[in-house]
Write an enzyme that holds these catalytic residues in place. Structure first.
Site, PDB file in Angstrom:
ATOM      1  N   LYS A 112       1.296  -1.449   0.144  1.00 33.96           N
ATOM      2  CA  LYS A 112      -0.287  -0.006   0.214  1.00 33.96           C
ATOM      3  C   LYS A 112       1.001   1.104   0.016  1.00 33.96           C
ATOM      4  CE  LYS A 112      -3.210  -1.345  -0.336  1.00 33.96           C
ATOM      5  NZ  LYS A 112      -3.617  -1.653  -1.653  1.00 33.96           N
ATOM      6  N   HIS A 127       6.829  -7.304  -2.794  1.00 36.17           N
ATOM      7  CA  HIS A 127       6.830  -7.074  -1.183  1.00 36.17           C
ATOM      8  C   HIS A 127       7.953  -7.813  -0.493  1.00 36.17           C
ATOM      9  CE1 HIS A 127       3.976  -4.918  -1.730  1.00 36.17           C
ATOM     10  NE2 HIS A 127       2.845  -5.435  -2.291  1.00 36.17           N
ATOM     11  N   SER A 184      -4.576   2.932   4.270  1.00 37.17           N
ATOM     12  CA  SER A 184      -4.472   2.628   2.338  1.00 37.17           C
ATOM     13  C   SER A 184      -5.155   1.169   2.664  1.00 37.17           C
ATOM     14  CB  SER A 184      -3.747   2.930   1.437  1.00 37.17           C
ATOM     15  OG  SER A 184      -3.591   2.159   0.240  1.00 37.17           O
ATOM     16  N   PHE A 187      -3.606   9.479 -11.132  1.00 35.64           N
ATOM     17  CA  PHE A 187      -4.048   9.498 -10.503  1.00 35.64           C
ATOM     18  C   PHE A 187      -5.269   8.837 -11.478  1.00 35.64           C
ATOM     19  CE2 PHE A 187      -8.179   8.757  -8.157  1.00 35.64           C
ATOM     20  CZ  PHE A 187      -7.711   7.506  -7.035  1.00 35.64           C
ATOM     21  N   MET A 216      -4.854   6.534 -14.569  1.00 33.05           N
ATOM     22  CA  MET A 216      -4.680   5.296 -13.618  1.00 33.05           C
ATOM     23  C   MET A 216      -6.499   4.491 -13.898  1.00 33.05           C
ATOM     24  SD  MET A 216      -1.327   4.635 -12.170  1.00 33.05           S
ATOM     25  CE  MET A 216      -2.040   2.729 -12.017  1.00 33.05           C
TER      26      MET A 216
HETATM   27  P1  A3P Z   1      -4.689   5.159  -1.395  1.00 32.57           P
HETATM   28  O1  A3P Z   1      -5.860   3.484  -0.397  1.00 32.57           O
HETATM   29  O2  A3P Z   1      -4.309   6.081  -0.908  1.00 32.57           O
HETATM   30  O3  A3P Z   1      -5.424   6.120  -2.413  1.00 32.57           O
HETATM   31  P2  A3P Z   1      -0.463  -0.352  -3.407  1.00 32.57           P
HETATM   32  O4  A3P Z   1      -0.056  -0.350  -5.352  1.00 32.57           O
HETATM   33  O5  A3P Z   1       1.254  -0.308  -2.991  1.00 32.57           O
HETATM   34  O6  A3P Z   1      -1.784  -1.306  -3.454  1.00 32.57           O
HETATM   35  O7  A3P Z   1      -0.583   1.537  -3.155  1.00 32.57           O
HETATM   36  C1  A3P Z   1      -2.461   1.699  -3.409  1.00 32.57           C
HETATM   37  C2  A3P Z   1      -2.014   3.346  -2.634  1.00 32.57           C
HETATM   38  O8  A3P Z   1      -1.229   3.778  -4.119  1.00 32.57           O
HETATM   39  C3  A3P Z   1      -3.893   3.319  -2.996  1.00 32.57           C
HETATM   40  O9  A3P Z   1      -4.189   4.626  -2.057  1.00 32.57           O
HETATM   41  C4  A3P Z   1      -3.753   4.287  -4.229  1.00 32.57           C
HETATM   42  O10 A3P Z   1      -5.012   4.709  -4.468  1.00 32.57           O
HETATM   43  C5  A3P Z   1      -2.396   4.709  -4.652  1.00 32.57           C
HETATM   44  N1  A3P Z   1      -2.862   5.219  -6.058  1.00 32.57           N
HETATM   45  C6  A3P Z   1      -2.410   3.908  -6.803  1.00 32.57           C
HETATM   46  N2  A3P Z   1      -1.880   4.936  -7.675  1.00 32.57           N
HETATM   47  C7  A3P Z   1      -1.561   5.998  -7.986  1.00 32.57           C
HETATM   48  C8  A3P Z   1      -1.382   7.563  -8.725  1.00 32.57           C
HETATM   49  N3  A3P Z   1      -1.175   7.558  -9.926  1.00 32.57           N
HETATM   50  N4  A3P Z   1      -1.257   8.609  -7.744  1.00 32.57           N
HETATM   51  C9  A3P Z   1      -1.529   8.231  -6.549  1.00 32.57           C
HETATM   52  N5  A3P Z   1      -1.938   7.250  -6.050  1.00 32.57           N
HETATM   53  C10 A3P Z   1      -1.977   6.548  -6.436  1.00 32.57           C
END
Ligand code: A3P
Length: 280
Positions: free
Chosen positions: A43, A98, A128, A218, A221
């Site tokens: 996360k 990880h 998260s 964000f 994506m």
């Molecule tokens: P949040 O739950 O705080 O929104 P992982 O990929 O390691 O599982 O992490 C997930 C977190 O990365 C989520 O955080 C997700 O929204 C965030 N995330 C993914 N893509 C992103 C982007 N392009 N910009 C900002 N945050 C992003």
């Protein structure tokens, strides 16, 4: 947490995603000089950085002509999410993980290949993770307070945040490694993309760099089914209950953690965090 996690060599893993044998076998996973690893604590921006790397390396991903799912472009090393025959994959291989530094393939620990390590403010990673637990079948749904205590005790997938980050940082000289923070990526994505390119020795034109940055925002994506992990099998997650691309901001912990919880968190984490050189 026994039903959801198992402990292996000092760190917790999600059940059904890996086994002690599959993890032990990684020790001898053959590393190529051209391998690019992305390592994170869960996360912390994994999918985001996976997508960025995929955009940097795959022109067809950048210009949208190729449909391959991100999970296939940059598969997981230790998680059995896709069947990957690593020996047959073309170089450069993009690999996500990880793992703590001491469980990665020994070739990587001996300085072969490259590692990008992304870390994020642990309070935001925890929050998260809390939201993730509502749609991930691999996680027990817990009250925030209960999850926080497990997080502070390291009884969560990938173990204690401090051990993960400190371990990788302390052993940085054993690896070709670039550290990046989620927070700096949020602040200036273009600089982060250029930093990644320069570390990897990958030359992009101005326009190509612009394209990477644009497609890695964000909103882009979230709406890009090649990037948003919505292809992940439904026995692993329930996308009617939540999304990997959830909110994507810095400091969301302030919306959940009480003053008392924040103090408790600081009490356990602050001293060791102050010794880390990262601005989170
Ligand atoms: P949040 O739950 O705080 O929104 P992982 O990929 O390691 O599982 O992490 C997930 C977190 O990365 C989520 O955080 C997700 O929204 C965030 N995330 C993914 N893509 C992103 C982007 N392009 N910009 C900002 N945050 C992003």
């Amino acid at each position: 947490p026994e039903k959801y996690l198992f402990k292996h060599k000092g760190v917790y893993f999600v059940s059904d995603m890996a086994t002690p044998d599959s993890l032990d076998a990684l020790e001898d996973f053959e590393i190529r000089d051209s391998d690019v690893f992305l390592v994170t604590y869960p996360k912390s921006g994994t999918v985001w950085t996976q997508h960025i790397l995929s955009l940097i390396y795959y022109e067809g991903h950048r210009n949208g002509t190729e449909e391959t799912d991100l999970l296939d472009r940059m598969p997981w090393l230790e998680y059995n999410v896709r069947n990957v025959d690593w020996s047959k994959r073309e170089s450069p291989r993009l690999i996500a993980s990880h793992l703590p530094y001491y469980l990665v393939p020994k070739g990587l620990r001996n300085g072969k290949g490259k590692v990008i390590y992304v870390l994020r403010n642990p309070k935001d990673a925890l929050v998260s993770c809390y939201h993730f637990s509502k749609f991930s079948h691999g996680m027990e749904e817990l009250e925030f307070e209960v999850l926080m205590e497990r997080f502070l005790a390291g009884k969560v997938g990938a173990g204690l945040w401090l051990d993960h980050v400190e371990g990788w940082f302390a052993h940085r000289d054993d690896f070709n490694i670039l550290f990046l923070t989620y927070e700096e990526m949020k602040k200036d994505l273009r600089s982060s993309v250029l930093k990644i390119c320069s570390f990897l020795g990958k030359k992009l034109t101005e326009e190509e760099a612009d394209e990477v940055v644009d497609k890695a925002t964000f909103d882009k994506m979230r709406n890009d089914r090649r990037a948003n992990y919505e292809h992940l099998e439904s026995d692993l997650v329930d996308h009617t209950k939540g999304h990997f691309l959830r909110k994507g901001v810095v400091g969301d912990w302030k919306n959940i953690m009480t003053v008392a919880q924040n103090e408790r968190f600081n009490h356990v984490f602050q001293k060791r965090m102050e010794k880390l050189p990262f601005k989170l």
